[in-house]
Write a protein that holds these residues in place. Structure first.
Motif, short mmCIF file in Angstrom:
data_model
loop_
_atom_site.label_atom_id
_atom_site.label_comp_id
_atom_site.label_asym_id
_atom_site.label_seq_id
_atom_site.Cartn_x
_atom_site.Cartn_y
_atom_site.Cartn_z
N UNK A 110 -8.27 -4.26 2.66
CA UNK A 110 -7.61 -5.08 3.66
C UNK A 110 -6.34 -4.39 4.15
N UNK A 111 -5.58 -3.79 3.22
CA UNK A 111 -4.33 -3.12 3.60
C UNK A 111 -4.59 -1.91 4.49
N UNK A 112 -5.69 -1.22 4.25
CA UNK A 112 -6.04 -0.07 5.09
C UNK A 112 -6.32 -0.52 6.52
N UNK A 113 -6.99 -1.65 6.66
CA UNK A 113 -7.25 -2.19 8.00
C UNK A 113 -5.91 -2.50 8.69
N UNK A 114 -5.01 -3.17 7.97
CA UNK A 114 -3.70 -3.48 8.53
C UNK A 114 -2.97 -2.22 8.98
N UNK A 115 -3.04 -1.18 8.15
CA UNK A 115 -2.35 0.08 8.49
C UNK A 115 -2.94 0.71 9.75
N UNK A 116 -4.27 0.68 9.88
CA UNK A 116 -4.91 1.22 11.08
C UNK A 116 -4.47 0.45 12.32
N UNK A 117 -4.41 -0.87 12.21
CA UNK A 117 -4.00 -1.68 13.36
C UNK A 117 -2.55 -1.39 13.73
N UNK A 118 -1.67 -1.31 12.73
CA UNK A 118 -0.25 -1.02 13.01
C UNK A 118 -0.10 0.36 13.64
N UNK A 119 -0.84 1.35 13.14
CA UNK A 119 -0.78 2.70 13.71
C UNK A 119 -1.25 2.70 15.16
N UNK A 120 -2.31 1.94 15.42
CA UNK A 120 -2.86 1.87 16.78
C UNK A 120 -1.87 1.21 17.72
N UNK A 121 -1.25 0.12 17.27
CA UNK A 121 -0.23 -0.55 18.10
C UNK A 121 0.89 0.42 18.45
N UNK A 122 1.31 1.19 17.45
CA UNK A 122 2.40 2.14 17.68
C UNK A 122 2.01 3.25 18.65
#
Length: 224
Positions: A190-202
């Motif tokens: 789940x945390x990896x998904x969150x990290x991918x989303x945050x990276x994409x937003x950035x």
């Protein structure tokens, strides 16, 4: 190592309702760091107590709930997610709340268990909606994506390149899947998904899930 309890703030102008929700959350193990009865008070106390989740009514004296949401979500260093808890199921209210940055929208007719589950899911970024409202929100994403863009944006040739995994996660976000569902589908945490989303937003210089889904649908990723 023991996980820290989720910090929650409850905002509602009806004292009995506000106190009841705060009590239910506290009894379930959440850390209720503050409550507030109007919009201005909500903003001040949220900045002072930095909750993880703001359980927010829309109909507030002074400053309306959507304005509170706009001021607190994605602004400054405060990392708060908003779960709207409202008596209104009007489509206009739901869409305005989501466009203002709310992660989820629950009707006050929800059970205590539904509320507790919604707060837990909101804390990790999963979109939570009273049944029937999720389809409405996704439909609005699609409508917005069909409108002409106001000007040059992240889709220009100089746009940052996403990794294959980031694109894969973005495609599933656009299809309306929550983070937990994406994690299960891709067999990642789940945390990896969150990290991918945050990276994409950035990378794309976007601010929230609404903008991210619009970006993805504009590029047909929800149909891929």
């Amino acid at each position: 190592m023991t996980e820290q309890p989720i910090k929650v703030m409850v905002v509602d102008d009806h004292p009995m309702w506000r106190d009841a929700v705060a009590r239910d959350l506290a009894e379930a193990g959440f850390d209720v760091v503050a409550t507030a009865g109007d919009g201005d008070q909500a903003v001040r106390r949220a900045l002072a107590t930095t909750p993880d989740v703001l359980v927010l009514d829309l109909n507030l004296p002074g400053k309306p709930g959507v304005q509170v949401c706009k001021e607190l979500v994605g602004g400054g260093d405060l990392r708060v997610r908003v779960l709207v808890l409202s008596a209104s199921g009007e489509h206009a209210d739901v869409l305005e709340a989501v466009k203002s940055g709310a992660t989820g929208y629950l009707l006050k007719s929800a059970s205590t268990e539904e509320l507790l589950d919604a707060v837990r899911r909101t804390a990790v970024g999963d979109p939570v909606f009273t049944p029937g409202l999720a389809g409405l929100v996704l439909g609005e994403y699609r409508r917005l994506a069909a409108e002409p863009a106001p000007g040059p944006g992240a889709s220009e040739p100089d746009a940052p390149r996403l990794t294959d995994r980031e694109t894969e996660v973005l495609r599933l976000v656009a299809k309306g899947l929550g983070y937990k569902q994406i994690a299960e589908r891709l067999v990642i945490s789940h945390r990896t998904v969150q990290n991918h989303v945050q990276n994409t937003l950035g990378k794309l210089q976007l601010h929230n899930r609404v903008e991210l889904v619009r970006y993805a649908i504009e590029r047909g990723l929800d149909e891929a």
